[in-house]
Design an enzyme around this catalytic site. Structure first.
Site, PDB file in Angstrom:
ATOM      1  CE1 TYR A   1      -1.697   2.481   9.404  1.00 55.77           C
ATOM      2  CE2 TYR A   1      -2.127   4.508   8.302  1.00 55.77           C
ATOM      3  CZ  TYR A   1      -1.715   4.033   9.192  1.00 55.77           C
ATOM      4  OH  TYR A   1      -0.969   4.639  10.263  1.00 55.77           O
TER       5      TYR A   1
ATOM      6  CB  CYS B   1      30.228  28.286  22.138  1.00 58.11           C
ATOM      7  SG  CYS B   1      28.380  28.354  22.438  1.00 58.11           S
TER       8      CYS B   1
ATOM      9  CB  CYS C   1      26.139  27.664  26.778  1.00 57.08           C
ATOM     10  SG  CYS C   1      26.046  27.782  24.837  1.00 57.08           S
TER      11      CYS C   1
ATOM     12  CG  ASP D   1       4.263  13.234   4.162  1.00 55.43           C
ATOM     13  OD1 ASP D   1       4.673  13.179   5.260  1.00 55.43           O
ATOM     14  OD2 ASP D   1       4.942  14.367   3.542  1.00 55.43           O
TER      15      ASP D   1
ATOM     16  CE  LYS E   1       9.387   6.851   4.816  1.00 56.29           C
ATOM     17  NZ  LYS E   1      10.190   8.038   5.469  1.00 56.29           N
TER      18      LYS E   1
ATOM     19  CE  LYS F   1       5.775   5.891   6.248  1.00 58.81           C
ATOM     20  NZ  LYS F   1       5.977   7.231   6.380  1.00 58.81           N
TER      21      LYS F   1
ATOM     22  CB  CYS G   1      28.532  30.974  25.887  1.00 61.63           C
ATOM     23  SG  CYS G   1      29.310  29.378  25.631  1.00 61.63           S
TER      24      CYS G   1
ATOM     25  CB  CYS H   1      29.345  24.551  23.665  1.00 64.25           C
ATOM     26  SG  CYS H   1      29.322  25.824  24.984  1.00 64.25           S
TER      27      CYS H   1
ATOM     28  CD  GLU I   1      -1.022  -0.427   3.445  1.00 66.35           C
ATOM     29  OE1 GLU I   1      -2.254  -1.022   3.401  1.00 66.35           O
ATOM     30  OE2 GLU I   1      -0.450  -0.195   4.874  1.00 66.35           O
TER      31      GLU I   1
END
Length: 684
Positions: A225, A406, A430, A118, A312, A116, A409, A424, A114
């Site tokens: 389904y 970073c 941070c 979305d 997929k 798929k 920070c 970091c 079947e």
């Protein structure tokens, strides 16, 4: 009009509307115009308003909406909604087929294929043929009750046709038809509103709207389904789908049975292009073993069934220009580079940003600012940069130098040996890490302080009322009531002012107080120890039983716990060696947060007579509840599983046990014992 006349006319209008709905959604035919159909609804609504005693819970007027839902209740799924394993490779499908053949040991089998779709996975529960509950997938274990909104989807029957089981569950995908998505966006553009990003996200957002009348106007659809229930009497998935269709459900006519994996591949090739002609977005194919007994025999992994897989289709690709790179810092300190792109249309959506994952990916692609890059959506969902068009590269371009500090920070970044990402290390100061750790702590799976949102947390941080999640337990109503803070609007590109009202402040204080009763394993998960997810937290809590024992645990004692490896053990030890973390835990202790396992929930070992033995429990028992029986098995060293296979040791059979389980256990030669025999085994 007399009450008797009104009741009769309500019945006639209801039958008439249901007839036309079934004709339209099940047979794709229409005998009246949309206007005439709407007029029938208007007449019925007027009569029900005048004579409310005759309004049924499955009345077609439920589809018009109008109910306001302030909060969506959380519902535990009777049957977990597991995810499917994914692949983009036909070779993986052949390997999947080999595993199925091995698991079925020479049996003949076939596949049910079947498309798929979305959209948003829904679980619908029916009792006596009437829709009682619609629940989102959520985390697979529990989801949100959106029954009121689901009733506005006209292809979801409120009352079923013919003879149906007394109670069952049917699952499907609610989606935004492409035509309706385009209609709504055209209307939004006309009135100056932002456009909806894509059909899938729009469907998800629509189903969580508070006003069901707005949901009704969106005209969502739903394909069903999967059928679940006790003693339904069907032998194959295809029989289940035929029954579901006969009861009035909307099942996509694109499915097909295939007798071999080569037939499955032919189905995949058939729909690769043809799927784009459908009225709904698709992203692949679902392949299921058709025979239900064979599904039971193959069983499940921890996350997905062994009898099904999702293929997929390869993502669509587009080219655009890499304008710049920014760096995002996550809750754990992981730094993710993000490509800022010239807007490009891809798979129906406008893409402006894409993840670059890490420094290795940038180096592998040899990316440079100004490059023309190829972009695709992984699984047609998450945009990613896949390659550079070197023919269009500028001669003066220079390689990208990955940042060393970073971006939030300024702390020098670190990269652990064997890991792809930079981090970091300034976890306690941070800003995005502090925010992320608090958001993680208050989420549903952790301590569940649902009255707090990201904006409010930012406001608390801005006003220096908190610096970590333990500080939440020091907040007072007076501090929150009237609290003012700023939030940044991406749409407006500016800061706007917000303030907390007394009701919101009260709800936050109440939710914080309630969170003190959350079990230790969820608090442990909420602490945000790196690599310690929900399942690992449960295992650690069950083994060590309190935060102090866990904090003093050695590396050897940690890896002795089931499923705890070196990486997790090192992370736990490092967490408890941090003085700031110890101070935070002490604040939680003083606040009354649960930092030890509730002894009443601990299963006390009684013996080891069931060591290495597995049990399935089915039916109703007189001396034990099912939960008590399960605890008794575990207390004596056994393991309780959910499905019957040839590896099972015992089936504990009670009254009203499903005949299919009994038949399968008998066929496989499984030892079947009664409740009395189980008690004798323990006593002996």
């Amino acid at each position: 009009m007399t009450p008797d006349q009104a009741q009769e006319q309500i019945k006639q209008l209801t039958d008439q509307i249901n007839y036309h709905s079934d004709l339209y959604y099940q047979k794709s035919k229409s005998e009246i115009s949309d206007f005439d159909f709407d007029q029938l609804l208007v007449k019925l609504a007027a009569l029900e308003s005048e004579f409310p005693q005759f309004k049924a819970e499955d009345s077609p007027t439920q589809r018009v909406g109008g109910t306001i839902t302030k909060e969506f209740d959380s519902v535990i799924h009777k049957y977990p909604m597991l995810s499917l394993g994914n692949t983009y490779s036909e070779e993986d499908l052949i390997e999947f087929d080999n595993r199925v053949a091995k698991g079925l040991e020479g049996q003949t089998y076939e596949y049910f294929c079947e498309l798929k779709f979305d959209g948003v996975a829904l679980s619908l529960t029916y009792e006596d043929g009437v829709l009682k509950r619609a629940v989102t997938r959520g985390d697979g274990t529990q989801g949100d009750d959106i029954t009121t909104n689901a009733k506005t989807i006209r292809s979801i029957p409120l009352k079923l046709k013919g003879e149906v089981p007394a109670e069952f569950e049917v699952r499907g995908e609610a989606f935004f038809p492409i035509k309706e998505f385009q209609r709504v966006n055209a209307e939004r553009e006309d009135i100056g509103l932002d456009l909806l990003a894509n059909p899938r996200n729009a469907a998800s957002g629509t189903l969580k709207m508070q006003d069901s009348s707005v949901v009704s106007q969106r005209r969502l659809d739903c394909f069903l389904y999967y059928l679940l229930g006790e003693n339904l009497g069907y032998q194959t998935h295809s029989e289940c789908m035929a029954a579901v269709e006969s009861w009035g459900f909307n099942v996509s006519p694109t499915y097909s049975k295939r007798s071999s994996i080569q037939g499955v591949l032919a189905y995949i090739h058939e729909w690769e292009e043809k799927r784009h002609t459908l009225p709904v977005e698709t992203d692949g194919i679902v392949i299921k073993v058709n025979d239900l007994n064979q599904q039971d025999q193959l069983g499940f992994t921890a996350k997905s069934p062994r009898w099904a897989i999702s293929y997929k289709y390869k993502a669509e690709s587009a080219t655009t220009v890499l304008e710049s790179i920014t760096y995002q810092v996550g809750r754990t300190g992981s730094v993710t580079p993000v490509a800022n792109l010239s807007p490009v249309l891809l798979a129906g959506t406008t893409v402006k940003r894409a993840s670059l994952h890490n420094a290795d990916q940038i180096e592998r692609l040899d990316l440079r600012i100004g490059d023309t890059v190829f972009v695709e959506k992984g699984g047609e969902i998450i945009p990613k940069v896949t390659a550079v068009n070197l023919d269009l590269r500028k001669t003066d371009s220079e390689p990208i130098v990955y940042i060393t500090e970073c971006p939030e920070c300024g702390t020098p970044l670190v990269r652990q040996e064997g890991e792809a990402n930079h981090y970091c290390p300034n976890a306690d100061a941070c800003p995005p890490q502090v925010l992320g750790r608090i958001e993680h702590f208050i989420q549903r799976k952790a301590v569940d302080i649902d009255s707090l949102g990201p904006e409010t947390i930012r406001g608390l941080l801005q006003n220096n009322l908190i610096s970590n999640y333990a500080d939440l337990y020091s907040l007072t109503f007076d501090q929150l009531n009237g609290l003012e803070f700023r939030i940044f609007s991406d749409k407006k590109g500016e800061y706007t002012a917000r303030s907390l009202r007394d009701k919101s402040a009260g709800n936050i204080i109440k939710a914080i107080e309630v969170s003190k009763k959350v079990p230790f394993e969820r608090v442990l998960f909420g602490l945000g120890i790196r690599f310690v997810g929900k399942t690992v937290a449960e295992k650690l809590a069950a083994h060590f039983q309190n935060i102090d024992a866990l904090g003093l645990a050695s590396f050897e004692s940690l890896i002795a716990v089931d499923e705890i490896g070196d990486r997790i053990a090192h992370s736990v030890i490092a967490f408890f060696q941090n003085e700031e973390h110890i101070k935070t835990i002490e604040k939680l202790r003083q606040a009354g947060v649960q930092l030890k396992t509730d002894q009443s929930q601990i299963i006390v070992p009684e013996s080891n007579i069931f060591a290495d033995k597995t049990f399935v429990i089915s039916g109703v028992f007189t001396q034990f509840s099912r939960d008590e029986l399960q605890e008794k098995i575990k207390a004596n060293g056994g393991k309780v599983i959910s499905s019957i296979s040839k590896k099972l040791d015992y089936l504990v059979a009670g009254d009203k046990m499903g005949p299919s389980k009994l038949e399968k256990a008998t066929t496989l030669g499984i030892k079947i014992i009664s409740e009395e025999e189980f008690i004798q085994m323990i006593n002996n």
